[in-house]
Design an enzyme around this catalytic site. Structure first.
Site, PDB file in Angstrom:
ATOM      1  N   TRP A 101     -13.923  -2.744  -4.098  1.00 32.17           N
ATOM      2  CA  TRP A 101     -14.338  -1.230  -4.029  1.00 32.17           C
ATOM      3  C   TRP A 101     -13.951  -0.406  -5.077  1.00 32.17           C
ATOM      4  O   TRP A 101     -14.673   0.233  -5.712  1.00 32.17           O
ATOM      5  CB  TRP A 101     -14.019  -0.668  -2.657  1.00 32.17           C
ATOM      6  CG  TRP A 101     -14.768  -1.146  -1.674  1.00 32.17           C
ATOM      7  CD1 TRP A 101     -13.990  -2.389  -0.602  1.00 32.17           C
ATOM      8  CD2 TRP A 101     -15.959  -1.473  -1.308  1.00 32.17           C
ATOM      9  NE1 TRP A 101     -15.230  -2.746   0.090  1.00 32.17           N
ATOM     10  CE2 TRP A 101     -16.112  -2.155  -0.245  1.00 32.17           C
ATOM     11  CE3 TRP A 101     -17.108  -0.783  -1.653  1.00 32.17           C
ATOM     12  CZ2 TRP A 101     -17.374  -2.444   0.212  1.00 32.17           C
ATOM     13  CZ3 TRP A 101     -18.359  -0.991  -1.289  1.00 32.17           C
ATOM     14  CH2 TRP A 101     -18.677  -1.912  -0.141  1.00 32.17           C
ATOM     15  N   ASP A 174      -9.655   6.747  -2.694  1.00 33.28           N
ATOM     16  CA  ASP A 174     -10.650   6.204  -1.731  1.00 33.28           C
ATOM     17  C   ASP A 174      -9.962   5.485  -0.493  1.00 33.28           C
ATOM     18  O   ASP A 174      -9.271   4.585  -0.643  1.00 33.28           O
ATOM     19  CB  ASP A 174     -11.758   5.113  -2.364  1.00 33.28           C
ATOM     20  CG  ASP A 174     -12.590   4.585  -1.392  1.00 33.28           C
ATOM     21  OD1 ASP A 174     -12.704   4.979  -0.308  1.00 33.28           O
ATOM     22  OD2 ASP A 174     -13.558   3.951  -1.794  1.00 33.28           O
ATOM     23  N   LYS A 198     -15.497   3.860   9.777  1.00 30.50           N
ATOM     24  CA  LYS A 198     -14.695   3.061  10.026  1.00 30.50           C
ATOM     25  C   LYS A 198     -13.641   3.648  11.135  1.00 30.50           C
ATOM     26  O   LYS A 198     -13.442   3.149  12.287  1.00 30.50           O
ATOM     27  CB  LYS A 198     -13.575   2.495   8.684  1.00 30.50           C
ATOM     28  CG  LYS A 198     -14.634   1.777   8.097  1.00 30.50           C
ATOM     29  CD  LYS A 198     -14.053   1.201   6.784  1.00 30.50           C
ATOM     30  CE  LYS A 198     -15.109   0.720   5.511  1.00 30.50           C
ATOM     31  NZ  LYS A 198     -15.933  -0.410   5.780  1.00 30.50           N
TER      32      LYS A 198
END
Lengths: 362, 362
Positions: A101, A174, A198
């Site tokens: 990511w 992030d 999530k």
């Protein structure tokens, strides 16, 4: 049969949240209709918006120096919004990449900023790493606008348990996969963002916690709905927001509060992860390739000694009610995502299944 | 008491859709869990995505020359995406403005294109119009990239019942409030877009129907998630989409099909609108200021002869189960939004209330 969902996202919701959602589907807040059909300008929905922000501030300890924004879309839209709002095509930013990511964030930022990496610039297609990545913080250009990193890499199962050294640059993180799962000191950061699917409900919104003095400083000609200032000035409702997604986030936050807050989530998550890693470490049939000090407490990847058994493992675990255990194709093997809504009972059931599967095949 | 919801958006869902949604909340498609918790990469969700597109193509008659995209966010994000993808800062576009939303589209497009208007350029703050706006189509610069207009203006209650003359430029249309409410010939357009919360389910996605040869032609450095090509290449699931919003759209489309398709919706909507306009026109207590030929069949604004009774009208109508009748603050008065999910029964109940209210106050 009890179903346990180990999906990396969209992921499990707390059972109590689903129950509440169902119970008020026909008549939300005495409106006589569902929350999905109510205007975002109604007094009822405006109250939810205000309560939601207050809960986020209280659970995470967010001071008035930070804005709390909800932006439609996922974290990957932030990969562009971040440099568009906080940097410029002729200015520098620093990206530390130690996983999939982080690599994608670095790639997208290059469109909108002069990106410098802390380590050798990674190349596409990205190859999974199994370390946090060594770099010399003293070499970081202090003239850059910010230092970006990913606190938890879901594919590799790697997590930062300390703060990276940014040589004084504002930390931009992030936290899509681990915000709300452990205590965090917001004041350490310039900006934190996390998509909702999530630990903040369902897919469709990304939470952005950003220092107010970072907003509206750019001189780029960016779309109104990619400008953090638009969201700050209009309480994230300049146009119609995804109201149902917002509502589910609010139910999840209320559940966190009822459970005792983020500290309780952290204790539970540590215990779940510890139990699963202990089982894996004590097995020769299963293995995890990440060093103990940087293991993720929310995504536990593991490999069978014999890859040829993967399909059978997935088929039989699914039949036993243990869902979505397949690892990401870039790393292979298995992965158990054990976010806040996954109870210890699910981890126990997984370990029991793994033990029995090993007995049959070892 | 039966509740009738006249909200302009987020708006009513068909009762049957809410029933189905509720019935499969605990166990969607035999996954043992809710659709909200299932991965967008799962076979079950991928099947929903494919079926959803097939249904849209069949209901609207969309040929293979067009891509069907679902983009997170609302129509206002399209106000930027459209010129970013189909034009450029040094190229021209033509905007026809005859209402509030068209004005906002025109304002945003100026960031990304040289915008020419068909009429005198409108100024902020926008003043409501009550006509379609006269212009000389022969004067339209055929060198521009497209001609943009809004098929239905929700505040003013104005709707195009013919195609505007674009002097041969591709027609680009914001159909947020009337797509799916009447038959439309997709082939007449270069691009059509509509956010979901009126006639395609709930807030969080915008449907974009765009000619494939218009995609990926730009040379602008735009965010990956604002590029139509990203959505086309990845079936609108490059990153995690708002899965629940997508699912509700799918239920609504199935309901349209069961009801007999868009033709049936058009017949019902015409009948609902006709009945309400007839009642208003035959009254001296209520009025509508739009000429009959350009009246909206989905948003019916009306004014009480005595503005001083507005608050009482709203209070008593709400108490009678008739919700969200307040007009937009820019135009005042009342507005009944009677989209596809609002049954004739709701219009009948509204007319009965209006008749009784008039008797008490005329």
């Amino acid at each position: 049969m009890t179903i346990h969902n180990f999906s990396a996202g969209p992921a499990s919701l707390p059972a109590a949240v689903k129950q509440q959602l169902k119970s008020e589907l026909d008549n939300w807040q005495n409106t006589g209709t569902s929350v999905m059909e109510v205007s975002h300008r109604s007094p009822e929905f405006k109250a939810l918006m205000a309560d939601n922000e207050a809960l986020l501030r209280s659970l995470l300890g967010i001071s008035d120096e930070y804005a709390v924004l909800l932006v439609p879309g996922g974290a990957r839209l932030q990969y562009a919004m971040l440099p568009m709002n906080l940097s410029a095509p002729n200015r520098k930013t620093v990206y530390h990449v130690n996983g999939y990511w982080g690599f994608l964030a670095y790639q997208e930022a290059q469109k909108f900023s002069q990106v410098v990496t802390t380590t050798e610039p990674p190349k596409a297609p990205y190859q999974p790493q199994h370390s946090l990545g060594d770099y010399d913080a003293a070499q970081i250009d202090t003239d850059a606008d910010y230092f970006h990193y990913t606190s938890n890499e879901t594919l590799e199962g790697i997590q930062w348990h300390t703060l990276p050294d940014s040589n004084g640059l504002p930390l931009c993180c992030d936290m899509t996969s681990d915000l709300m799962t452990r205590e965090v000191n917001i004041d350490d950061y310039g900006i934190i963002y996390a998509s909702a699917q999530k630990n903040l409900g369902i897919a469709g919104l990304t939470l952005v916690i950003v220092r107010k003095d970072f907003i509206g400083q750019h001189d780029n000609n960016i779309p109104t709905l990619m400008d953090y200032a638009t969201f700050e000035q209009h309480n994230s409702a300049y146009n119609t927001p995804p109201t149902f997604v917002w509502y589910v986030m609010y139910l999840v936050l209320q559940w966190y509060q009822q459970q005792g807050g983020i500290q309780v989530m952290q204790i539970r998550n540590r215990a779940k992860a510890q139990k699963l890693y202990d089982f894996i470490d004590n097995s020769t049939f299963y293995s995890n390739r990440v060093a103990p000090g940087i293991r993720s407490e929310v995504n536990v990847p593991f490999w069978l000694a014999d890859d040829g058994l993967n399909e059978q493992f997935l088929r039989e675990s699914s039949a036993a009610g243990l869902k979505a255990l397949k690892g990401h194709k870039a790393v292979g093997g298995m992965r158990a995502s054990i976010y806040n809504a996954v109870p210890m009972q699910a981890v126990d059931a997984l370990i029991e299944f793994m033990r029995n599967f090993e007995k049959q095949h070892a």
